[in-house]
Design a protein around this motif. Structure first.
Motif, mmCIF file in Angstrom:
data_model
loop_
_atom_site.group_PDB
_atom_site.id
_atom_site.type_symbol
_atom_site.label_atom_id
_atom_site.label_comp_id
_atom_site.label_asym_id
_atom_site.label_seq_id
_atom_site.Cartn_x
_atom_site.Cartn_y
_atom_site.Cartn_z
ATOM 1 N N ILE A 57 0.853 -1.179 0.000
ATOM 2 C CA ILE A 57 0.000 0.000 0.000
ATOM 3 C C ILE A 57 0.889 1.229 0.000
ATOM 4 N N MET A 99 0.932 5.100 0.749
ATOM 5 C CA MET A 99 0.220 6.223 1.332
ATOM 6 C C MET A 99 1.097 7.457 1.265
ATOM 7 N N LYS A 119 -8.134 10.148 -3.928
ATOM 8 C CA LYS A 119 -6.706 9.829 -3.966
ATOM 9 C C LYS A 119 -6.473 8.323 -3.969
ATOM 10 N N SER A 120 -7.446 7.576 -3.451
ATOM 11 C CA SER A 120 -7.339 6.117 -3.414
ATOM 12 C C SER A 120 -7.829 5.465 -4.700
ATOM 13 N N ALA A 162 -10.119 -2.867 -1.300
ATOM 14 C CA ALA A 162 -10.149 -1.425 -1.553
ATOM 15 C C ALA A 162 -10.835 -0.678 -0.416
ATOM 16 N N ASN A 212 -8.409 -0.584 2.520
ATOM 17 C CA ASN A 212 -7.385 0.420 2.239
ATOM 18 C C ASN A 212 -7.909 1.829 2.490
ATOM 19 N N LEU A 213 -9.141 2.084 2.048
ATOM 20 C CA LEU A 213 -9.744 3.406 2.231
ATOM 21 C C LEU A 213 -9.878 3.744 3.707
ATOM 22 N N ARG A 273 -6.494 4.395 5.329
ATOM 23 C CA ARG A 273 -5.936 5.681 4.901
ATOM 24 C C ARG A 273 -6.677 6.834 5.567
#
Length: 394
Positions: free
Chosen positions: A4, A6, A320-321, A373, A376-377, A380
């Protein structure tokens, strides 16, 4: 393993994969449990977190749990919440991992929610040395009966929390899409139960009794006039009568009738006014037909109210993701995440999980391809919102 990237950090490899999340998702889906009965679900989450060395708070919760990720600063503190309970529905999908419990089903996507949040928890734990604060991860029970959030708050979980984030699946949006907006996303939910009591008698001699059915039919019709004649026609409100019970046979006028339904509102003033009008109409119609009335009012959660700045922040992070951000369609569904938002500012995000039957349908299903996903969101959002709070000194 998945890598990932960031912003502002070097690449970190974490022990989380789409296949691992799908494996856990399928277990949760096939082992649904009703509100406050999520014992095996809680046990499974606890085992998964403890296996990774994630701290779990000691709290007086019957089911559900709260994990905590301590960063390189003790403050600020934010929270990410998932619900974990299922519904009393017999699953009718052809999935090879369909429910193994009769008349219990994850028909509202809570299995997806908790798996996504579990994945985000693993990521945040791996990033803990870089976190500029603390993140509490709430695996909340009993959302479906609008009780779990209250129990979590009574345990003091939010006392030191600055903001909270939550999510819900949306089967009308494609995978790779999230719906975000400021303001109301779900409605306030109230339930009413009305009993009108007369005097039972033979159907051939109505004059010897007091028929509650006539008054009941008038009441059901009159209730709809509240929306069409008493509130602003540009506001969003709803009254649905969903359950009527009267009598047991064809030749007897019953002693009483029972009417049940729900009120959905987005505005607090409308919510209070509609309740007042239901009481007034019930009492006046009962008086007009020489009946006695009883009302049981069961208040549910308020409307969710997404904070404007949090909506802007979540939109920025989602874009942004690599996710598409759209405006959610209006909904009068309810969500007890709103109880948290009465105490602190919060953001409730709708996640596209592919076209399906609607929520609470026996053939409802989600596309597990959206799990990673979504994890991840959320990870973040957690990391970068702590940074934002520190930068602004909030």
């Amino acid at each position: 393993m998945v890598s990932i990237q960031m912003e502002g950090m070097e690449e970190i490899k974490m022990s989380i994969s789409q296949s691992h999340l799908e494996e856990e998702f399928k277990w949760f889906h096939s082992h649904p449990e009703l509100s406050f009965e999520e014992f095996e679900t809680t046990k499974r989450v606890r085992q998964l977190l403890e296996k990774t060395g994630i701290e779990i708070l000691d709290l007086p919760l019957r089911t559900g749990l709260v994990a905590i990720i301590r960063g390189n600063k003790s403050e600020p503190t934010i929270a990410i919440r998932t619900d974990i309970d299922a519904l009393p529905i017999q699953e009718n999908t052809s999935l090879d991992y369909r429910s193994t419990h009769s008349n219990v089903m994850h028909a509202c996507g809570h299995d997806f929610h908790l798996t996504s949040v579990y994945g985000a928890t693993l990521q945040l734990h791996a990033l803990r040395k870089d976190l500029k604060g603390t993140i509490k991860i709430i695996f909340q029970p009993a959302e479906e009966i609008f009780s779990g959030a209250v129990h979590v708050m009574e345990a003091g979980v939010l006392d030191d929390v600055d903001a909270i984030f939550g999510l819900h699946v949306n089967p009308s949006l494609p995978v790779g899409t999230v719906a975000i907006k400021a303001g109301s996303v779900t409605a306030a939910v109230d339930r009413f139960q009305i009993t009108l009591r007369g005097v039972g008698t033979h159907a051939a001699h109505p004059d010897q009794g007091i028929d509650p059915i006539i008054g009941t039919t008038q009441l059901v019709t009159a209730l709809q006039s509240i929306i069409s004649r008493n509130v602003n026609p540009f506001s969003t409100n709803l009254i649905s009568v969903t359950h009527i019970k009267a009598g047991a046979t064809w030749n007897v006028i019953p002693e009483d009738t029972f009417v049940e339904g729900t009120v959905r509102t987005l505005d607090m003033v409308d919510r209070q006014f509609i309740k007042k009008r239901i009481y007034e109409l019930t009492e006046n119609i009962a008086q007009a037909f020489n009946l006695k009335s009883e009302i049981n009012w069961i208040a549910g959660p308020p409307a969710t109210k997404n904070d404007g700045k949090l909506a802007e922040f979540a939109t920025e992070i989602a874009q942004k993701s690599g996710l598409e951000v759209v405006q959610p369609a209006d909904s009068l569904g309810g969500e007890d995440f709103a109880f948290y938002q009465q105490k602190i500012k919060g953001m409730f995000i709708l996640v596209g999980t592919g076209e399906s039957y609607p929520l609470h349908h026996p053939e409802f299903q989600v596309n597990p391809g959206a799990l990673l996903a979504t994890s991840n969101l959320l990870a973040r959002i957690g990391k970068e919102y702590l940074e934002k709070l520190v930068e602004k000194g909030e």
